[in-house]
Design a protein around this motif. Structure first.
Motif, PDB file in Angstrom:
ATOM      1  N   UNK A   1       0.860  -1.244  -0.010  1.00 14.38           N
ATOM      2  CA  UNK A   1      -0.110  -0.018   0.031  1.00 14.38           C
ATOM      3  C   UNK A   1       0.922   1.361  -0.165  1.00 14.38           C
ATOM      4  N   UNK A   2       2.016   1.202   0.583  1.00 10.84           N
ATOM      5  CA  UNK A   2       2.820   2.297   0.704  1.00 10.84           C
ATOM      6  C   UNK A   2       3.320   2.751  -0.627  1.00 10.84           C
ATOM      7  N   UNK A   3       3.526   1.744  -1.624  1.00 15.40           N
ATOM      8  CA  UNK A   3       3.792   2.026  -2.817  1.00 15.40           C
ATOM      9  C   UNK A   3       2.935   2.480  -3.992  1.00 15.40           C
ATOM     10  N   UNK A   4       1.528   2.539  -3.399  1.00 16.03           N
ATOM     11  CA  UNK A   4       0.516   3.168  -4.469  1.00 16.03           C
ATOM     12  C   UNK A   4       0.648   4.722  -4.675  1.00 16.03           C
ATOM     13  N   UNK A   5       0.209   5.181  -5.633  1.00 13.19           N
ATOM     14  CA  UNK A   5       0.288   6.618  -5.918  1.00 13.19           C
ATOM     15  C   UNK A   5      -0.276   7.261  -4.757  1.00 13.19           C
ATOM     16  N   UNK A   6      -0.004   8.668  -4.445  1.00 12.93           N
ATOM     17  CA  UNK A   6      -0.626   9.363  -3.751  1.00 12.93           C
ATOM     18  C   UNK A   6      -0.525   9.195  -2.257  1.00 12.93           C
ATOM     19  N   UNK A   7      -0.003   8.013  -1.765  1.00 18.43           N
ATOM     20  CA  UNK A   7      -0.052   7.431  -0.626  1.00 18.43           C
ATOM     21  C   UNK A   7       1.391   7.969   0.266  1.00 18.43           C
ATOM     22  N   UNK A   8       1.171   8.617   1.321  1.00 18.43           N
ATOM     23  CA  UNK A   8       2.216   9.296   2.029  1.00 18.43           C
ATOM     24  C   UNK A   8       2.709   8.471   3.171  1.00 18.43           C
TER      25      UNK A   8
END
Length: 412
Positions: free
Chosen positions: A83-90
């Protein structure tokens, strides 16, 4: 300048015997300006309230949550990395959710217990800056510390350093039957996010302590995400669901759907109501132009005799009404934006004059009028006002174009 524009502008600033008509034109312009300004100010305040409440909700609630349907997500480290590698995820942080009863000094209250990793949780939500006593980092594994909402602490009669017994639904089976599991915690901090739902029912403990209390081993309830733009949460949720069919994906709009739906309905209805006020002011132009057309019958007849076409006559009065609409709309838009941007200065002045508070923090959770001017709303209001003003000029202009020169000059 085309002669239609020249004559239309001349009629707009009529003087001498036409002074009353000029006064009515001024009233129409002022009415449009007030309606447009009121609409911009009200929508800006509603946007401000929505933004303020949304910010307070997101100070505790994450933008996106990925959890297991049975409440136990085993390989949460792999899910968090993905999930951390998903776009827009900080940022991403694990959590454990459970219900419990808080007991202290004879007081009993129910609420939500959330197990967190303090270092990771502070990257996902802003609850750390809402701590009014203690620090979130004090929730260390094995210490069985607890951070409470200020209202929940008040109801229990506890403060930092006091003991609170937590009873969970997961019980121990004994010969006497099921006995609720209980554990004593020490209050290490208090937080206040100015949302009664959270301040009165939420308690946070360390993730490892929550796993031990719920006998979850290394499992967690799910992973919470923070995005660079909260408004992208619904779109990212739709993208993640096909990738994680075995997990439940929810966003902050799901958990607060009823509130935001109610705000949107209120905003839509206020827009309709205040647009009608603008429409009433715009249609004052109809009566103004009808009076002008009646007063200028001889002028119209002379222009027709000199060769002006019905279309030119129609343009004259449409220009007169359109200019009045543009002046009123621009004045209202500028005035509304200026007032909306300076409400933090204007409201205290009004409160000092009337000697009372417009908003009570005990009722509305805030003691000031928040304002958020959205230029999309300002543009929409301006366009609607201009269209209404232009539409109001059609009938009087059409009536002027149908004037017959012989009939108009018969008694001159």
């Amino acid at each position: 300048m085309p002669f239609e524009a020249f004559i239309g502008l001349r009629y707009l600033r009529a003087k001498r015997r036409n002074g009353f008509i000029s006064f009515i034109s001024l009233i129409s312009i002022v009415g449009i300006a007030l309606g447009v300004a009121a609409l911009i100010i009200v929508l800006s305040v509603m946007n401000g309230f929505q933004k303020e409440i949304r910010g307070r909700i997101l100070s505790v609630a994450s933008h996106l949550e990925v959890s297991s349907y049975d409440g136990r997500l085993a390989n949460w480290q792999g899910a968090r990395d993905m999930l951390s590698r998903q776009p827009h995820v900080l940022a991403a942080a694990p959590f454990v959710n459970s219900q419990g009863l808080f007991v202290a000094y004879g007081n009993v209250r129910g609420g939500l217990v959330r197990g967190i990793e303090p270092a990771l949780e502070d990257k996902v939500v802003d609850v750390g800056r809402h701590m009014v006593a203690g620090r979130l980092e004090a929730l260390k594994p094995g210490s069985f510390g607890m951070a409470l909402g200020v209202e929940l602490a008040r109801q229990l009669g506890v403060g930092v350093g006091d003991k609170v017994t937590l009873m969970t639904p997961q019980g121990n089976i004994t010969p006497a039957g099921m006995i609720p599991r209980s554990k004593q915690f020490t209050v290490t901090g208090l937080f206040k996010v100015d949302m009664f739902e959270f301040d009165s029912s939420l308690a946070m403990i360390n993730l490892r302590d929550a796993q031990l209390l719920g006998r979850m081993g290394d499992s967690v309830s799910g992973v919470r995400l923070k995005l660079d733009d909260p408004m992208l949460a619904p779109q990212l949720k739709a993208d993640l669901r096909p990738q994680l069919p075995q997990l439940m994906v929810t966003d902050w709009t799901d958990t607060n759907a009823n509130y935001f739906r109610a705000v949107q309905i209120e905003k839509r209805m206020m827009t309709i109501i205040l647009t009608l006020i603008v429409a009433v002011a715009a249609f004052n132009l109809v009566s103004t132009l009808v009076m002008v057309v009646t007063d200028k019958q001889a002028d119209i007849a002379i222009l027709r005799t000199l060769g002006a076409s019905p279309g030119s006559i129609m343009k004259i009065f449409m220009i007169q009404g359109a200019v009045a609409g543009v002046l009123g709309t621009l004045a209202g838009a500028v005035g509304g934006v200026v007032i909306a941007l300076n409400l933090d200065v204007i409201v205290p002045v009004i409160e000092s004059i009337i000697g009372s508070k417009i908003l009570s923090s005990e009722v509305y959770m805030i003691d000031y009028l928040p304002s958020d001017v959205q230029w999309g709303d300002v543009s929409t209001i301006t366009i609607i006002s201009l269209l209404l003003a232009l539409f109001a000029t059609l009938y009087p202009s059409w009536r002027a174009a149908r004037t017959q020169p012989a009939e108009a000059l018969r008694y001159e």
